[in-house]
Design an enzyme around this catalytic site. Structure first.
Site, mmCIF file in Angstrom:
data_model
loop_
_atom_site.group_PDB
_atom_site.id
_atom_site.type_symbol
_atom_site.label_atom_id
_atom_site.label_comp_id
_atom_site.label_asym_id
_atom_site.label_seq_id
_atom_site.Cartn_x
_atom_site.Cartn_y
_atom_site.Cartn_z
ATOM 1 N N SER A 50 0.951 -1.274 0.054
ATOM 2 C CA SER A 50 0.132 0.101 -0.035
ATOM 3 C C SER A 50 0.924 1.273 0.053
ATOM 4 O O SER A 50 1.650 1.236 -0.786
ATOM 5 C CB SER A 50 -0.815 0.012 1.056
ATOM 6 N N ASP A 67 -8.275 -5.774 -5.904
ATOM 7 C CA ASP A 67 -8.160 -4.721 -4.931
ATOM 8 C C ASP A 67 -9.092 -3.723 -4.997
ATOM 9 O O ASP A 67 -9.223 -2.858 -6.095
ATOM 10 C CB ASP A 67 -6.515 -4.057 -5.156
ATOM 11 N N HIS A 95 -6.427 -6.164 -1.827
ATOM 12 C CA HIS A 95 -5.675 -5.262 -1.429
ATOM 13 C C HIS A 95 -4.447 -5.909 -0.346
ATOM 14 O O HIS A 95 -3.154 -5.733 -0.697
ATOM 15 C CB HIS A 95 -6.129 -4.095 -0.811
#
Length: 417
Positions: A234, A328, A359
């Site tokens: 991320s 995601d 994700h």
């Protein structure tokens, strides 16, 4: 007499175990249940329904579950498909070095859609799932500006060095670092905001902080240079890619569901400043569960207006492994990976792209978290992912990540538990 066993009883959380039930009647219908309580007192559980075979045995590695938290043959299904009793909770080991997760395994007669205190199991046992192997040392780091925790394998070393970064919630998350150290890497779990005396909010990415962290790690007598690896997910993947572009010490980068542009915060490094693409928060969508789907708050990075916000991946001299979950719901990770790779020498990047994965691609043993509450957001956030596809992606990508780091940093010593 009915018995349920798990072999080995004590194991690393990213390693498979074997669950077996013996002593049942042939074709007997039973419910297998796994449960654990995390450090916050939250309960996670899974269950699956089985018919015993002709010998009165159930083995999830050989026998298909007829239903429950999953269906079919999944040797690790009871672990991989754990779900929180309370919505929007994510299973994260906090006290990595001090204790394992204790997973209770129980077998009940018949079909048990729910179980209460009045339901007595036919048999039960307990599995210990550790995030550090024997002899792995955790050293708190508070040196200069750097805050984090260093995980060192047992022995004199030197070991290949890795910096481990998580995302936009900040704080210090250590479970992946512990598992990598258990595979022979010296790993610095690095906080960069919302921890100790670091800034509470992320206002800019000061790349000199990450350069200091790299130098600190490489100075350690048990760390083998001259290069090191970085793993980020991320926002941490955004940082990792920038480190690969600007810091010559970074020779192997694992980018998990990140971006290839600065978003929300500028990057500053010496006399360089890369402006961010703003978040368009007004485009956020509420899901049917009331969570935030943030996928639309990211502008199209291909818009020429945002070209100055690109991380200059053409400067990368090391290797990058891009790990993408195609389901995601945070952002279009595959597009960002492809845009980053388009600017790199062809031999520098490799893409692993997983349909159905969300994700939060983590080491195997971490159940899919498709929605969770995180610090700094007023509503839970949707991460996406389909449980079975995500589980397969985690198992495959973890093996590839370890291989990639060993290939480009040199072999690491794996320990057994």
């Amino acid at each position: 007499m009915v018995e349920v066993t798990v072999t080995p009883q004590s194991s690393l959380a990213d390693r498979p175990v074997r669950v077996q039930v013996r002593g049942l009647s042939p074709s007997q219908l039973v419910t297998l249940r796994a449960s654990l309580t995390d450090e916050h007192g939250e309960c996670f559980q899974s269950r699956a329904f089985f018919h015993a075979d002709g010998a009165g045995e159930v083995d999830p590695g050989r026998h298909p579950a007829t239903g429950g938290s999953y269906a079919g043959v999944w040797p690790m299904g009871l672990f991989w498909f754990l779900q929180p009793d309370t919505l929007f909770r994510r299973l994260v080991k906090r006290d990595v070095a001090g204790s394992p997760f204790l997973v209770r395994l129980e077998v009940f007669d018949g079909l048990r859609l729910v179980t209460g205190p009045q339901d007595q199991p036919l048999a039960s046992c307990e599995a210990q799932r550790w995030y550090v192997g024997p002899g792995v040392q955790r050293v708190p780091i508070r040196e200069g500006r750097i805050r984090g925790a260093l995980f060192l394998p047992p022995g004199p070393g030197p070991f290949p060095g890795v910096i481990d970064l998580f995302g936009g919630a900040g704080g210090l998350i250590e479970f992946r670092a512990g598992l990598l150290a258990s595979r022979g890497f010296a790993v610095l779990a690095l906080a960069f905001f919302a921890y100790d005396d670091l800034p509470r909010a992320l206002t800019q990415l000061d790349l000199e902080y990450f350069e200091e962290a790299a130098e600190l790690l490489l100075r350690h007598p048990k760390v083998r240079g001259p290069g090191l690896g970085v793993v980020g997910v991320s926002k941490g993947a955004e940082v990792a890619l920038a480190m690969a572009a600007f810091l010559p010490q970074v020779v192997a980068t694992v980018w998990i569901n990140g971006t290839a542009f600065l978003h929300g915060n500028p990057l500053v490094y010496k006399d360089i400043r890369i402006p961010p693409i703003p978040y368009f928060t007004e485009r956020a969508i509420f899901t049917e569960m009331g969570a935030l789907d943030n996928s639309a708050i990211f502008a199209d990075p291909r818009d020429p207006a945002y070209s100055a916000s690109a991380i200059p991946t053409e400067k990368i001299r090391g290797k990058v492994l891009f790990v993408v979950g195609e389901a995601d719901r945070s952002f279009n990770s595959k597009l960002f990976a492809e845009l980053a790779m388009a600017r790199m020498p062809p031999e520098s990047g490799r893409l692993l792209s997983y349909p159905g994965a969300g994700h939060l691609i983590e080491p195997p043993g971490s159940p899919l978290c498709s929605v969770s509450s995180i610090r700094g957001t007023p509503r839970p956030v949707a991460w996406g992912g389909e449980a079975q596809a995500h589980a397969k992606a985690q198992e495959h990508s973890w093996q590839e990540i370890v291989r990639f780091l060993e290939l480009h940093l040199g072999p690491a010593a794996t320990m057994k538990l």
